[in-house]
Write a protein that holds these residues in place. Sequence first.
Motif, PDB file in Angstrom:
ATOM      1  N   ASP A 148       0.835  -1.213   0.000  1.00 24.53           N
ATOM      2  CA  ASP A 148       0.000   0.000   0.000  1.00 24.53           C
ATOM      3  C   ASP A 148       0.870   1.264   0.000  1.00 24.53           C
ATOM      4  O   ASP A 148       0.485   2.287  -0.588  1.00 24.53           O
ATOM      5  CB  ASP A 148      -0.946   0.014   1.203  1.00 24.53           C
ATOM      6  N   ALA A 196      -5.742  -1.777  -3.068  1.00 26.28           N
ATOM      7  CA  ALA A 196      -4.864  -0.921  -2.255  1.00 26.28           C
ATOM      8  C   ALA A 196      -5.443   0.485  -2.151  1.00 26.28           C
ATOM      9  O   ALA A 196      -5.432   1.097  -1.064  1.00 26.28           O
ATOM     10  CB  ALA A 196      -3.461  -0.884  -2.862  1.00 26.28           C
ATOM     11  N   ARG A 208      -8.167   0.561   0.354  1.00 23.63           N
ATOM     12  CA  ARG A 208      -7.657   0.564   1.743  1.00 23.63           C
ATOM     13  C   ARG A 208      -7.105   1.939   2.110  1.00 23.63           C
ATOM     14  O   ARG A 208      -7.320   2.424   3.230  1.00 23.63           O
ATOM     15  CB  ARG A 208      -6.575  -0.515   1.896  1.00 23.63           C
ATOM     16  N   LEU A 209      -6.385   2.571   1.190  1.00 24.39           N
ATOM     17  CA  LEU A 209      -5.835   3.910   1.456  1.00 24.39           C
ATOM     18  C   LEU A 209      -6.961   4.924   1.643  1.00 24.39           C
ATOM     19  O   LEU A 209      -6.866   5.826   2.485  1.00 24.39           O
ATOM     20  CB  LEU A 209      -4.911   4.333   0.306  1.00 24.39           C
TER      21      LEU A 209
END
Lengths: 153, 70
Positions: A11, A48, A51-52
């Motif tokens: 990430d 990713a 999630r960020l």
Amino acid sequence: MTPDRRSLPFDTQVRLAVYDHFLDTGRPPSPSELAASVAASQEDVRAALSRLHDAHMLAIHPESGEIIMANPFSGVPTAFRVEVGDRVWWANCIWDSFGLAAMLNADTRIETSCPCCGDALSIEVQNGALVKGEGIIHFAIPAKHWWDNIIFT
Amino acid sequence: MLLFRSEEHIDRWCARWNQPRGETLTLEQGLGLGVWYTDRLHSDWRRKSPDEAEAFFAGLGLTSPFWSLG
């Protein structure tokens, strides 16, 4: 991607690649561009980015998944044009405009306008100091609610 | 976070768009807020904790409940 980045969490690699792209081009990377830069699949990159987004490290469009902001960068043109030499980026707000100046550690010109009357307002930062500018900054939303709706904030 | 020509223009804009009148900052305080992003390109960057963020705001004189994250 530099060899040392490959040792970073995935990430983090994606986050840094997003910022690299903004720095180089002034716009956010597409999922395919991002996938190429971190040598991963678009599916992994989209996961990713999600999630960020959830971690408030950037913001993606709720439906398309495209990057709409990676503060201080805006993924779309805004009322905050930030210039360094002949380079141009878009910031999300006046705070992020000053943030770009600090992050880039460069002499910066900020071009915006008063939302009320539309008059142009210019600010110049040189060697980290304010050398030109006028106006008053307004924060409408209290700090604890900024991420309730980060686009509006 | 917008930049207005004057306090009067803030009042007028908030009334016109039915927006809350929040807090105002000087350009110098805005320049100080920019420091928030100094480390954003670092690989080990992480979001500030609420306590760290409040301490950062306090360093710029922003200590009212408006800047509280608790």
